[in-house]
Motif scaffolding. Structure first.
Motif, PDB file in Angstrom:
ATOM      1  N   PRO A 197       0.813  -1.228   0.000  1.00 21.73           N
ATOM      2  CA  PRO A 197       0.000   0.000   0.000  1.00 21.73           C
ATOM      3  C   PRO A 197       0.843   1.273   0.000  1.00 21.73           C
ATOM      4  O   PRO A 197       0.461   2.268  -0.613  1.00 21.73           O
ATOM      5  N   PHE A 198       1.999   1.245   0.669  1.00 25.73           N
ATOM      6  CA  PHE A 198       2.831   2.442   0.760  1.00 25.73           C
ATOM      7  C   PHE A 198       3.356   2.881  -0.610  1.00 25.73           C
ATOM      8  O   PHE A 198       3.604   4.062  -0.828  1.00 25.73           O
ATOM      9  N   VAL A 199       3.497   1.918  -1.527  1.00 24.67           N
ATOM     10  CA  VAL A 199       3.988   2.258  -2.864  1.00 24.67           C
ATOM     11  C   VAL A 199       2.985   3.157  -3.576  1.00 24.67           C
ATOM     12  O   VAL A 199       3.340   4.202  -4.137  1.00 24.67           O
ATOM     13  N   GLY A 200       1.718   2.769  -3.534  1.00 26.26           N
ATOM     14  CA  GLY A 200       0.690   3.583  -4.163  1.00 26.26           C
ATOM     15  C   GLY A 200       0.553   4.949  -3.528  1.00 26.26           C
ATOM     16  O   GLY A 200       0.327   5.960  -4.217  1.00 26.26           O
ATOM     17  N   MET A 201       0.698   5.005  -2.205  1.00 31.10           N
ATOM     18  CA  MET A 201       0.615   6.298  -1.512  1.00 31.10           C
ATOM     19  C   MET A 201       1.735   7.235  -1.959  1.00 31.10           C
ATOM     20  O   MET A 201       1.500   8.412  -2.256  1.00 31.10           O
ATOM     21  N   ILE A 202       2.950   6.714  -2.001  1.00 27.38           N
ATOM     22  CA  ILE A 202       4.104   7.547  -2.359  1.00 27.38           C
ATOM     23  C   ILE A 202       4.000   8.011  -3.811  1.00 27.38           C
ATOM     24  O   ILE A 202       4.141   9.201  -4.109  1.00 27.38           O
TER      25      ILE A 202
END
Length: 501
Positions: free
Chosen positions: A262-267
């Motif tokens: 999920p952090f990839v999409g957020m960044i």
């Protein structure tokens, strides 16, 4: 680091904070409701959200990005007129969306095989009219470099949504209808807040009418709608083929594992939200300037620094991650998890904002159409010739990589540069090497020692972080530019900056 790049870092960081909080809130609400609802009621509530989110792609017409494309191309005094014109379109689309849900609740419930869904959709039907005009705030605030206030808005409205959705259920022991009514109330309050926030950045600006026409807006947005529709086919094709040809158990393993962190999409989403108006303002229609290339390279390297360590650690420890998330029976999901996240190493390239900024939305849509057709044909052939669903996942990701290569070729031609000029391979490769090197000691150590899956994961993560920190000092991989970009020259935090490599 230039002032412009520092500002971009800070703006993206604030958007990421808001996105992270949205992600946390998105987990909390289902966790609470699933414990108070029976499976039937909870399933109906989730179906309402599924119908809404699926149709949202169609009814928004790609318009949220229009703010970020047009606002930087006009002088500030035309901003209110531009925002007003796009918002009026959202009012109409939201009204049509709400009427559609109201009138089509019965056939949708019949298609979904759930009679209870009819009343749920009728109760939910006012929400699209209230929420569609709120869209595009991230693009507006990124255009005016005020994303800090956007983060406050996002956090406040997400807390409000949880409060209004969950509280009626807890106080009145209500069913899913109570939760949906609470969601409607939260949408109404969010609607009024968003109208204020849309006008706030330009409240002290002298306003003039612009020459932007509705035809111009739709010319930009319609290709994004087509691209989204083709993107739905790309995203759903592997689910269809695996469920049809390989059975329910294989589909369960696939659906749990075939996910990116999920952090990839957020960044990446945060960086894209800032880069689109930045690139749009810099674009003069005559290639990529040195300034644009500098911003591109800065965004690319910062994305790699934040994403590569997380992705590569997750690839090495995919098995314990899947087992911790879903249980031992889903250990096989780790193969799909590895395939999906290896692709993420190339998805750090910010091709999306620059393709839109240079007005290549039609090309963007056509590429998605070609990839969608290729992926459906290729996956059908794989189903007929291979006995493992792993090959479906691999085929899907290969087609995704082909899409990236095509976009990079388009950008390189426009920029009048080689692809190698747009991707600093030496620096990117160095980050990947350091991440792999930091992952190897815990990987080999904990493969030879029998520990519980949770203990293995947390101790491995701790060991990896220590290794990575030391290796960053050794190989001179610096993170100070990211922290300084967010904090600025604030001396209160200088001690933390010194601790970073």
């Amino acid at each position: 680091m230039s002032k412009e790049q520092t500002s971009n870092t800070k703006q993206a960081a604030w958007i990421a904070i808001g996105s992270f909080f949205s992600f946390i809130v998105g987990i909390v609400s289902p966790m609470i409701l699933s414990r108070y609802f029976g499976k039937g009621d909870y399933g109906t509530y989730k179906q309402v959200m599924y119908v809404y989110n699926t149709l949202l792609t169609i009814f928004t017409l790609g318009l949220p990005k229009a703010y970020a494309y047009f606002l930087p191309k006009y002088a500030e005094e035309y901003s209110r007129d531009i925002i007003s014109k796009v918002t009026k379109i959202f009012y109409i689309l939201g009204g049509v969306f709400s009427i559609f849900l109201l009138c089509c609740a019965t056939p949708i419930a019949r298609v979904m095989g759930n009679p209870d869904l009819k009343l749920a959709l009728i109760v939910f039907s006012p929400t699209p009219f209230l929420l569609l005009p709120t869209m595009g705030l991230d693009a507006i605030y990124a255009s005016f470099r005020k994303t800090k206030y956007l983060a406050f808005y996002t956090i406040a409205t997400r807390i409000l949504t949880i409060f209004c959705t969950v509280l009626p259920v807890l106080l009145f022991s209500g069913n899913y209808i109570y939760a949906i009514i609470g969601f409607d109330v939260a949408s109404l309050i969010t609607f009024f807040l968003a109208l204020y926030f849309k006008s706030w950045p330009i409240k002290n600006v002298v306003h003039k009418g612009s020459d932007l026409t509705y035809k111009d807006v739709f010319k930009f947005s319609f290709p994004l709608l087509y691209a989204s529709l083709w993107g739905m086919i790309i995203a759903s094709s592997n689910q269809f083929f695996i469920s049809r040809y390989y059975g329910n158990e294989t589909f369960a393993e696939f659906s749990n594992g075939f996910m990116e962190l999920p952090f990839v999409g957020m960044i990446l989403g945060s960086i894209s939200a800032v880069l689109l108006p930045a690139f749009s303002g810099m674009d003069k229609g005559d290639g990529m300037s040195k300034e644009t290339l500098s911003v591109w390279n800065s965004a690319l390297l910062k994305s790699a620094k934040l994403i590569f360590p997380m992705l590569i650690f997750s690839v090495f420890f995919a098995r314990p991650i899947m087992m911790c998330m879903y249980g031992d029976m889903y250990a096989q999901s780790s193969a799909y998890f590895v395939i999906k996240n290896l692709r993420g190493l190339l998805y750090i390239i910010p091709f999306y904002p620059i393709i839109l900024a240079i007005g290549k939305t039609s090309v963007y849509a056509n590429v998605h159409m070609i990839v969608a057709i290729v992926i459906v044909i290729a996956e059908y052939i794989v189903c007929k010739t291979c006995d493992s669903a792993i090959y479906i996942a691999i085929t899907s990701e290969i087609c995704g990589l082909i899409k990236i290569v095509i976009f990079m070729r388009i950008i390189a031609n426009y920029a009048q540069r080689k692809i190698s000029d747009l991707i600093p391979l030496k620096l990117i490769g160095g980050l990947a090497f350091v991440s792999v090197l930091a992952s190897l000691p815990p990987f080999f150590l904990f493969n030879s020692i029998e520990l519980g899956k949770w203990l293995t994961l947390f101790v491995s993560l701790g060991t990896f972080l220590i290794d990575y920190y030391i290796l960053c000092w050794v190989f001179k991989v610096s993170y100070r530019d990211i922290l300084v970009g967010f904090l600025g020259n604030n001396t209160r935090f200088s001690v933390f900056v010194k601790l970073l490599p």
